[in-house]
Design a protein around this motif. Sequence first.
Motif, PDB file in Angstrom:
ATOM      1  N   CYS A   4     -82.399  64.575 158.136  1.00  0.00           N
ATOM      2  CA  CYS A   4     -81.063  64.249 157.639  1.00  0.00           C
ATOM      3  C   CYS A   4     -80.026  64.444 158.746  1.00  0.00           C
ATOM      4  CB  CYS A   4     -80.756  65.141 156.441  1.00  0.00           C
ATOM      5  SG  CYS A   4     -79.071  65.016 155.823  1.00  0.00           S
ATOM      6  N   CYS A   7     -77.489  67.737 157.372  1.00  0.00           N
ATOM      7  CA  CYS A   7     -78.003  69.116 157.351  1.00  0.00           C
ATOM      8  C   CYS A   7     -78.999  69.367 158.475  1.00  0.00           C
ATOM      9  CB  CYS A   7     -78.611  69.460 155.997  1.00  0.00           C
ATOM     10  SG  CYS A   7     -80.144  68.582 155.613  1.00  0.00           S
ATOM     11  N   CYS A  24     -80.608  63.157 153.475  1.00  0.00           N
ATOM     12  CA  CYS A  24     -81.533  63.651 152.456  1.00  0.00           C
ATOM     13  C   CYS A  24     -80.859  63.434 151.096  1.00  0.00           C
ATOM     14  CB  CYS A  24     -81.873  65.124 152.690  1.00  0.00           C
ATOM     15  SG  CYS A  24     -80.520  66.280 152.403  1.00  0.00           S
ATOM     16  N   CYS A  27     -77.683  65.783 150.481  1.00  0.00           N
ATOM     17  CA  CYS A  27     -76.512  65.413 151.278  1.00  0.00           C
ATOM     18  C   CYS A  27     -75.957  64.059 150.844  1.00  0.00           C
ATOM     19  CB  CYS A  27     -76.861  65.409 152.765  1.00  0.00           C
ATOM     20  SG  CYS A  27     -77.155  67.065 153.430  1.00  0.00           S
TER      21      CYS A  27
HETATM   22 ZN   LIG Z   1     -79.284  66.794 154.290  1.00  0.00          ZN
END
Ligand SMILES: [Zn+2]
Length: 80
Positions: A4, A7, A24, A27
């Motif tokens: 991601c 993150c 992801c 997120c």
């Molecule tokens: Zn993420």
Amino acid sequence: MVKCTICGVKEASYARLYSGEKLCTKCFIESIEYKVRTTIAKHKMFEFNDRIAVAVSGGKDSVSLLHILATRAEGLPRAS
Ligand SMILES: [Zn+2]
């Protein structure tokens, strides 16, 4: 595994083509909620005690908007 962009930990499950971000699930959801909140605030769409009607077609956009307004939009009026 593509991680991601936000993150940097979890596996990306969605690619946002216009920005090149790979997100992801967590997120992605948080980014959509953030966009809804900032758009509402920027355009001063609601005021205290406003009643809000949401036209739901059943598509992902209107269903997502209804879900966010009903469950996540702190400070916004609740349906009664
Ligand atoms: Zn993420």
